[in-house]
Structures are given as structure tokens and as C-alpha cells.
Design a protein around this motif. Sequence first.
Motif, PDB file in Angstrom:
ATOM      1  N   LEU A  52       2.968   7.685   6.041  1.00 18.52           N
ATOM      2  CA  LEU A  52       3.947   6.811   6.705  1.00 18.52           C
ATOM      3  C   LEU A  52       4.253   5.593   5.848  1.00 18.52           C
ATOM      4  N   GLN A  53       3.250   5.063   5.171  1.00 16.81           N
ATOM      5  CA  GLN A  53       3.459   3.921   4.276  1.00 16.81           C
ATOM      6  C   GLN A  53       4.415   4.286   3.156  1.00 16.81           C
ATOM      7  N   GLN A  54       4.258   5.486   2.583  1.00 14.71           N
ATOM      8  CA  GLN A  54       5.145   5.913   1.505  1.00 14.71           C
ATOM      9  C   GLN A  54       6.577   6.121   1.993  1.00 14.71           C
ATOM     10  N   GLN A  55       6.717   6.424   3.266  1.00 10.93           N
ATOM     11  CA  GLN A  55       8.049   6.598   3.841  1.00 10.93           C
ATOM     12  C   GLN A  55       8.686   5.270   4.275  1.00 10.93           C
ATOM     13  N   GLY A  56       7.946   4.164   4.114  1.00  9.68           N
ATOM     14  CA  GLY A  56       8.466   2.864   4.532  1.00  9.68           C
ATOM     15  C   GLY A  56       8.326   2.598   6.009  1.00  9.68           C
ATOM     16  N   ARG A  57       7.556   3.369   6.722  1.00 12.51           N
ATOM     17  CA  ARG A  57       7.350   3.199   8.167  1.00 12.51           C
ATOM     18  C   ARG A  57       6.072   2.369   8.367  1.00 12.51           C
ATOM     19  N   ASP A  58       6.188   1.087   8.011  1.00 13.83           N
ATOM     20  CA  ASP A  58       4.995   0.245   7.880  1.00 13.83           C
ATOM     21  C   ASP A  58       4.297  -0.014   9.202  1.00 13.83           C
ATOM     22  N   ALA A  59       5.041  -0.228  10.274  1.00 10.08           N
ATOM     23  CA  ALA A  59       4.415  -0.505  11.565  1.00 10.08           C
ATOM     24  C   ALA A  59       3.597   0.696  12.038  1.00 10.08           C
ATOM     25  N   GLU A  60       4.164   1.895  11.881  1.00  7.17           N
ATOM     26  CA  GLU A  60       3.429   3.101  12.260  1.00  7.17           C
ATOM     27  C   GLU A  60       2.219   3.297  11.353  1.00  7.17           C
ATOM     28  N   ALA A  61       2.387   3.000  10.071  1.00  9.83           N
ATOM     29  CA  ALA A  61       1.267   3.136   9.132  1.00  9.83           C
ATOM     30  C   ALA A  61       0.124   2.201   9.518  1.00  9.83           C
ATOM     31  N   ALA A  62       0.464   0.954   9.868  1.00  3.65           N
ATOM     32  CA  ALA A  62      -0.572  -0.005  10.256  1.00  3.65           C
ATOM     33  C   ALA A  62      -1.332   0.479  11.489  1.00  3.65           C
ATOM     34  N   ALA A  63      -0.603   1.058  12.429  1.00  9.67           N
ATOM     35  CA  ALA A  63      -1.265   1.566  13.636  1.00  9.67           C
ATOM     36  C   ALA A  63      -2.226   2.701  13.285  1.00  9.67           C
ATOM     37  N   ARG A  64      -1.810   3.590  12.395  1.00  7.75           N
ATOM     38  CA  ARG A  64      -2.680   4.692  11.994  1.00  7.75           C
ATOM     39  C   ARG A  64      -3.915   4.180  11.254  1.00  7.75           C
TER      40      ARG A  64
ATOM     41  N   ILE B 197      -1.754  -4.259   2.651  1.00  3.00           N
ATOM     42  CA  ILE B 197      -0.464  -4.127   1.973  1.00  3.00           C
ATOM     43  C   ILE B 197       0.673  -3.995   2.984  1.00  3.00           C
ATOM     44  N   VAL B 198       0.496  -3.120   3.998  1.00  2.00           N
ATOM     45  CA  VAL B 198       1.595  -2.927   4.962  1.00  2.00           C
ATOM     46  C   VAL B 198       1.754  -4.153   5.851  1.00  2.00           C
ATOM     47  N   LEU B 199       0.656  -4.842   6.143  1.00  2.00           N
ATOM     48  CA  LEU B 199       0.784  -6.076   6.941  1.00  2.00           C
ATOM     49  C   LEU B 199       1.520  -7.152   6.153  1.00  2.00           C
ATOM     50  N   ASP B 200       1.297  -7.221   4.842  1.00  2.00           N
ATOM     51  CA  ASP B 200       2.076  -8.127   3.993  1.00  2.00           C
ATOM     52  C   ASP B 200       3.560  -7.807   4.088  1.00  2.00           C
ATOM     53  N   ARG B 201       3.869  -6.509   4.029  1.00  2.00           N
ATOM     54  CA  ARG B 201       5.280  -6.108   4.073  1.00  2.00           C
ATOM     55  C   ARG B 201       5.888  -6.373   5.445  1.00  2.00           C
ATOM     56  N   LEU B 202       5.046  -6.403   6.486  1.00  2.00           N
ATOM     57  CA  LEU B 202       5.531  -6.715   7.836  1.00  2.00           C
ATOM     58  C   LEU B 202       5.557  -8.221   8.091  1.00  2.00           C
ATOM     59  N   ASP B 203       5.240  -9.024   7.048  1.00  2.00           N
ATOM     60  CA  ASP B 203       5.232 -10.484   7.143  1.00  2.00           C
ATOM     61  C   ASP B 203       4.243 -10.972   8.200  1.00  2.00           C
TER      62      ASP B 203
END
Length: 635
Positions: free
Chosen positions: A516-528, A551-557
Motif C-alpha cells: 500500500l505504501q508503494q501505491q501511495g495509499r499512506d493512510a491504509e499503509a499506516a493502519a496495516r 516514513i508514511v506518517l511523515d508523508r501524512l504530515d
Amino acid sequence: MTRKGTTRKRRRRPQPAAGAGRTTLLVFLAALAVQLVLLSAYREDPFLATPVSDALSYEVWARRIAEHGLAAEPVFHQAPLFPVALSAVFALAGEQPRLLALLGQAAAAALAVALLVPLGRLYLGRRASGVAAAGLALLHAPFAFHALKLVPVTAALVTQAAALVALGLARRRQRPATTALAGIALGVAVLARAETLLFVPLAVAALLAGPRPESWRKRLGHAALLLAGTAIAVAPATVHNLRHGDRVLVASSGGENLFIGNQRGGDGGHAALHPQAGDILSQRELARRLAEQDRGRPMRPSEVSAWWRARAFAEIRADPGAWLRLELRKLARTLAPGDPTDMYSLALERERYLPLLWLLFVPPWGLLALALPGLVLALRREPRAAWPLAAWVVLHALVLLAFFVSTRLRIPLYFFLCPFAGHALAAGWSRWREARRAGRTGAGTRRALAAAAAVIVVSAAVSALASARVPDRERVRLASVLSQQGRWDEALEVLEPALRGPAPDAVALDQAGWVLQQQGRDAEAAARYRSALGAGLPPGRQHQTWTRLGIVLDRLDRPQEAAAAHAEAVASEGANAGTWFERGLHHLRRGDPAAARTDLERAVQLDPAWPAPREALARLGAAGSAQVDQRGQDR
């Protein structure tokens, strides 16, 4: 009249051998056609483009031999025949060496099946038994499936089958050249699979108790010739090991494998030597390092093997009751109706990429159910001819109980059960035909044949049900390969069954988060990622997941949560240069170059050969933090 009959009889003598040769050739061509059709379908399988686990290790090893030669190789850790043969393909092939190697392996698999025909004639007295055995082997999916993987399974089958055929000929003919050839064939089988050394005393006993009335002096001479031939074949490996400073006959991994299969807490399958152990190449290095740390000095491979062997026996002595229960689990895995794999999933690949394997329907229990009466029948009617083949099967079972059990390692046992299963079918068919010729109804024989068919059908259904539940780790392995190939949606689809239910698999959750992170779906990735950490990831994997979450939390600000995740990452067991490097980038993004410098310097200290942290430090010193925020390789 008698003379004419005698003449006719003499003319027919060559026909059985010629007929057997034609039959063997026809079986070979049929088996080769099956393998080539499967290989054509396998070109869509992701494991062809991205080998994993032992297949990757053997490919790396073979490419190294092809590039640098055998002289640069240390003492052999595994049996050398397969990687050496594979290296020859890589050295000679063009753009698609892997495909060419699989073509060669398809031919070897077909030859192994075809050799069951003379095995039936030599040990069971019936060509029909060998033909039936070949048919059963051809229809047993694990044989064909593992011929699609660049691992030494097929090499073991074809060399052992050739050795058994040569031994059968040597017992029958009692000629020096045939006996020496049998020894060489046995030695080649040892080079393909080192534990075949355990079968050498059996081969000697088979010659000494041969069916022909020879004097003991001649029998001992033939036994000596067999051993000489075996020694000649094995000698190149032994000489290589001696030149590299150690007295190892073939390979040095026996002690480690004994410990792997007998350590307390095991399940009868492959339990890692250590949490950090990976493929066979890293296992070798880890085994050496742990042994040397314990002894406080450098050790030769034979000493390392002896150290692990002593540990294995210590495990057994520490709790004999637990070891006996472990042996029962090994027996259960040996007789399992499904696929007790530790590397590849036949069921998963059959479901997604190789549906043709459904046509190869003979299951393990079908072979067992037919082999047992065939074994009894053979030992009752042809005991002097059949006992070496029966002993060969028993020794394969004992090897599994001594070490550990997976589909890949139990395949030789089931392969050499095929002649006895074929013998049962051939005997039943022969009785039915005799009953028909005699004008009898043959009701009992028909019932027996119907029962055999029912056994195969029912056991096939049981095997399919047993294999329906694909282990989550096998889904994770396939999803990881698909991720490497950028097939993100397919990877998520493979993982989906492991993510459902009240207790989803932690590693599968982590892998889904990565996709999910590679697909840019950061919120879903963080949950997983959070779910994976909550589900209890293995200790050596937690640092990586905390880093990915940061990393994904950084991208989610969400900087405070990201900082907490990176702090957990560097505090976790196994934190490495990549962990510190990513936290350094996090500090740069948040405008804290001093903290970033500290973390980047720590990354350089942990992995001086990795250029990304040093390059980041150089840019930080030259241009400030604004120009350093470059994504590094995820470690």
C-alpha cells in the motif's frame, strides 16, 4: 518339432530387452512432453523471474563458480553436483540461462521417470510393474512441480534411479565393468545428495547377497569394485576439500542439518538454525560464526559440523521424551496427505499459475496405499531381487526421521515407493487378465482393481482438502516476489486470505502495508503497519516496520507520531544502518540538521560500505539540510 521350438525360443530371447528399451524410451518421451507443457505454463509464474530461498542461493553459487571457477570455492558446504552443473549452463548459455537450465532439468526429470521401467524389471521381475510405476510417478504432481525449481531435487532423483538400475544390472550380471559402473553411478548420486553416502553399505550388501551363485571371493571382489567406483566418483569433491584445508568427504552441512531437525521446540520441519539465519549461504556463515564464538577460535568446516552435531545430541539427551514426540511429528509430516513444504507452495502456485498440475492427480496417500501391498507382494514372491529396493525406501524414511521433513526432502521416498505401487497395480491387472482368459468372472480381482481406483480418488480428495489451507508465510513469500516485480494489486490479492479473520498474520499485515505504501495509499499503509506491530511481529522485523510507519506518517504530515515511530525503530532489536539513515532523513525534513548528522554518522558506522549515508553527510556539509532529503535504499 523340438528343434524348431528351440529355434523359435532362441529368436525371442533378445525381444524382452529390446521391448524394455522401447518402452523406456516411450515413457521418457511422454514424461518429457508433460514437463515441457508445464514449463511453458511456468513462464507466467513470478518465481521464474525472481528465484527465492534455496533456488536463489544455488543460482548465486552457480554464477560464482561460472565466473571464478571451482578453485576459488571453499570447502563444499552442500553437495556440489547441482551447482557445478548449473554453473556450466550459466557459463555457456546466452540471454536466458535460467530457462535453458530448466529445460535440462525437464529432461532429467523425464529420465528419472523413465528409469522406473528397468527398475521394475530388475527388482520386481515385471516390466509392467516399472511401466505402472512410471505412470504413477508421472501423475504425482510434486515430482513435476519441483522440476520447475532450480533446486537439487531432480538431480537427486535421476542420479539415485540411475544408481539403482546400475546396481540391479551388477547384481544380475556379476561382471567387473558393470559393477564398477554401478559404483561410479552411486558416487555421482552421492555428489548430488550427500546423505546418499548412507546407502553405500546397502549397495555393498546387495552385491554380496546377489541372486547369482558366485563364490565369496568373487562377491568380495565385486564389492571392492563397487567401492572403488564410488570412491573414484566422489574423489574430485574430496580432493577439492583437502586442497582447501579440511578432511570433508563431500559436504560439511550434516551437523547443522542434524541440529535443525532435532532442536527442542521444533515441529518436524525446517526450524531455522538461528533467528538471523536465511538462505543456505547465510546459514553457512552464521553456523561458523556461532561455533567460533563458543570455542573462541577459528574452526574448519568439519569442526563446525561436529560442534553442531554435538549440540544436536545434547538437545536429544536434554529431553528424550520431547525428542520422541518430535520424531512422531516428523513421521506425521512424512505421511501427511498434503504439502508439508518449507519453501514453495504447490497448492498456491497450482491455484494461480499452474492449473495443469490438477491433471497430475495421484496423491501421496494414493502412492502409500498402493505401495504397501506391492511391497508385501514383492518381498513374498521375489525377496532376493526386491529387498535392496525395499531397503532403499526404508533408509529414505530413516533419513527424514534423523533430519527434518519437507515436501522437497520427502520426494525421493515417494518416488521410490512408486515401483511397489506399480507392482501392486500390475499384479492386479495380470490376475484379472488371467481370469478372463480362463473364462472365470474374476469378481475378486475386479473388486481389488476397483478398490485401488477408489483409494486413489479418495486420497486425491483428502490431499486436495489438506492442501487447501495455504500457510500464510507462503502467501507472504509470493506477495514479496510480486512486489519486487511491481505487481502491486496481484500481491494484495494473494495476501488477502491471510489478512482476514480474528487473528490475521502479522508478517502478512506488514507486507500489505509495504504494498500500500508503494501505491501511495499512506493512510491504509499506516493502519496495516500498526496492526502488524500489534499482532506481534518477529523481533528481527520490528525495526523495519517502525521505520516504514515513520516514513508514511511523515508523508501524512503527522510529525510527532513519525518521530515516535522512528524512535521505536532505532530502539528495536536488529536496528541497522537503514534504520538510523531513515531517522536522519526525518530530522532533516523537520529542520534539525544536528540530530540528522548524528543519525547519519551512526548509519555510516554501522555500514561503512553503504554510500547513501556518506553522500547525505557530504551534501549536508556542503549545502545544508534543504538539499539532503533524498530517499535512501530501504535496509
